[in-house]
Design a protein around this motif. Structure first.
Motif, short mmCIF file in Angstrom:
data_model
loop_
_atom_site.label_atom_id
_atom_site.label_comp_id
_atom_site.label_asym_id
_atom_site.label_seq_id
_atom_site.Cartn_x
_atom_site.Cartn_y
_atom_site.Cartn_z
N LEU A 1 38.68 101.52 22.30
CA LEU A 1 39.40 101.45 23.57
C LEU A 1 40.33 102.65 23.75
O LEU A 1 40.43 103.22 24.85
CB LEU A 1 40.19 100.14 23.66
CG LEU A 1 39.38 98.89 23.93
CD1 LEU A 1 40.28 97.67 23.88
CD2 LEU A 1 38.68 98.97 25.27
N ALA A 2 41.02 103.03 22.69
CA ALA A 2 41.91 104.18 22.76
C ALA A 2 41.11 105.44 23.05
O ALA A 2 41.53 106.29 23.87
CB ALA A 2 42.70 104.32 21.47
N PHE B 1 41.49 107.83 26.35
CA PHE B 1 41.78 109.25 26.17
C PHE B 1 40.70 110.10 26.85
O PHE B 1 40.99 111.07 27.56
CB PHE B 1 41.88 109.59 24.68
CG PHE B 1 42.12 111.04 24.41
CD1 PHE B 1 43.35 111.62 24.69
CD2 PHE B 1 41.11 111.84 23.88
CE1 PHE B 1 43.56 112.97 24.45
CE2 PHE B 1 41.31 113.18 23.65
CZ PHE B 1 42.54 113.75 23.93
N GLY B 2 39.45 109.73 26.66
CA GLY B 2 38.34 110.47 27.27
C GLY B 2 38.39 110.39 28.79
O GLY B 2 38.11 111.38 29.48
N ARG B 3 38.76 109.27 29.32
CA ARG B 3 38.85 109.11 30.76
C ARG B 3 39.96 110.01 31.33
O ARG B 3 39.78 110.66 32.35
CB ARG B 3 39.13 107.65 31.08
CG ARG B 3 39.15 107.36 32.55
CD ARG B 3 39.08 105.86 32.80
NE ARG B 3 38.97 105.64 34.22
CZ ARG B 3 39.86 105.01 34.95
NH1 ARG B 3 40.93 104.51 34.38
NH2 ARG B 3 39.70 104.87 36.24
N LEU C 1 38.82 113.61 31.29
CA LEU C 1 37.83 113.85 32.33
C LEU C 1 38.48 113.94 33.70
O LEU C 1 38.16 114.83 34.50
CB LEU C 1 36.78 112.74 32.30
CG LEU C 1 35.61 112.88 33.26
CD1 LEU C 1 34.82 114.15 32.92
CD2 LEU C 1 34.71 111.68 33.19
N LEU C 2 39.42 113.04 33.98
CA LEU C 2 40.10 113.08 35.27
C LEU C 2 40.95 114.33 35.42
O LEU C 2 41.04 114.92 36.50
CB LEU C 2 40.97 111.82 35.46
CG LEU C 2 40.21 110.52 35.73
CD1 LEU C 2 41.17 109.35 35.77
CD2 LEU C 2 39.43 110.60 37.02
N ALA C 3 41.58 114.75 34.33
CA ALA C 3 42.40 115.98 34.38
C ALA C 3 41.51 117.19 34.62
O ALA C 3 41.90 118.12 35.32
CB ALA C 3 43.18 116.13 33.09
N ARG C 4 40.34 117.23 34.01
CA ARG C 4 39.44 118.37 34.15
C ARG C 4 38.86 118.43 35.57
O ARG C 4 38.75 119.50 36.16
CB ARG C 4 38.32 118.28 33.13
CG ARG C 4 37.41 119.49 33.17
CD ARG C 4 36.35 119.38 32.15
NE ARG C 4 36.52 119.98 30.86
CZ ARG C 4 36.64 121.27 30.57
NH1 ARG C 4 36.77 122.14 31.50
NH2 ARG C 4 36.67 121.71 29.35
N LEU C 5 38.49 117.25 36.11
CA LEU C 5 37.88 117.23 37.43
C LEU C 5 38.92 117.47 38.52
O LEU C 5 38.61 118.05 39.55
CB LEU C 5 37.19 115.89 37.69
CG LEU C 5 35.93 115.60 36.89
CD1 LEU C 5 35.41 114.21 37.20
CD2 LEU C 5 34.86 116.64 37.20
#
Length: 169
Positions: free
Chosen positions: A4-5, A9-11, A14-18
């Motif tokens: 879950l962590a 973190f991956g989400r 990804l949101l920061a990159r997009l």
């Protein structure tokens, strides 16, 4: 927990990159919820006067329908009866003549004994005669509605006669 962590973190990465893009800010809100749709469906249904269940008001009970249900019911009852009798024969300590003698020792009246025998013979006779009727249908005989009704009445008459004959033995 670690999965879950990692997912969170991956989400975020990804949101920061997009960055904020058209996919995140231009979502179209749903017009209605499922609950509102169901409420509207039932309101339309009640205004139209349609029945909620077709089995309650549309279909009238007919002889073939009742006999079909009864045939299935007697089949299940006979299967359960034979199974229970077989298990009892295996598990009970005495043999069948011993238990038959105990029933005779109860000194039941002939009317009660004959009635009990009739009630035991009734599902067997009905299922057997109705099974013959179904075999005739499998051969393509008697499938017209008047013939179905006539054969149903014949099955009922034969059931009562044969059950009474078996009870009289």
């Amino acid at each position: 927990m670690a999965a879950l962590a990692l997912r969170g973190f991956g989400r975020r990465c990804l949101l920061a990159r997009l960055g904020p893009g058209p996919a995140l800010h231009q979502t179209i809100p749903m017009a209605t919820t499922a609950q509102e749709e169901m409420r509207r469906f039932w309101e339309r249904n009640s205004r139209s006067g349609r029945p909620v269940s077709p089995h309650v008001s549309i279909y009238k009970w007919s002889l073939p329908m009742a006999m079909s249900i009864s045939h299935r019911g007697t089949g299940v009852a006979l299967s359960l009866g034979v199974s229970l009798f077989s298990v009892a024969a295996l598990l009970l300590p005495e043999s069948f003549p011993h238990y038959l003698a105990q029933v005779r020792a109860l000194s039941l009246g002939p009317a009660l004994l004959c009635s009990a025998k009739f009630l035991l013979a009734l599902p067997l006779c009905y299922h057997s005669w109705n099974g013959v009727r179904h075999l005739a249908w499998d051969l393509g005989k008697g499938l017209r509605l008047p013939q179905v009704t006539q054969s149903g009445l014949l099955v009922l008459a034969l059931t009562l006669l044969s059950s009474a004959a078996l009870a009289a033995l």
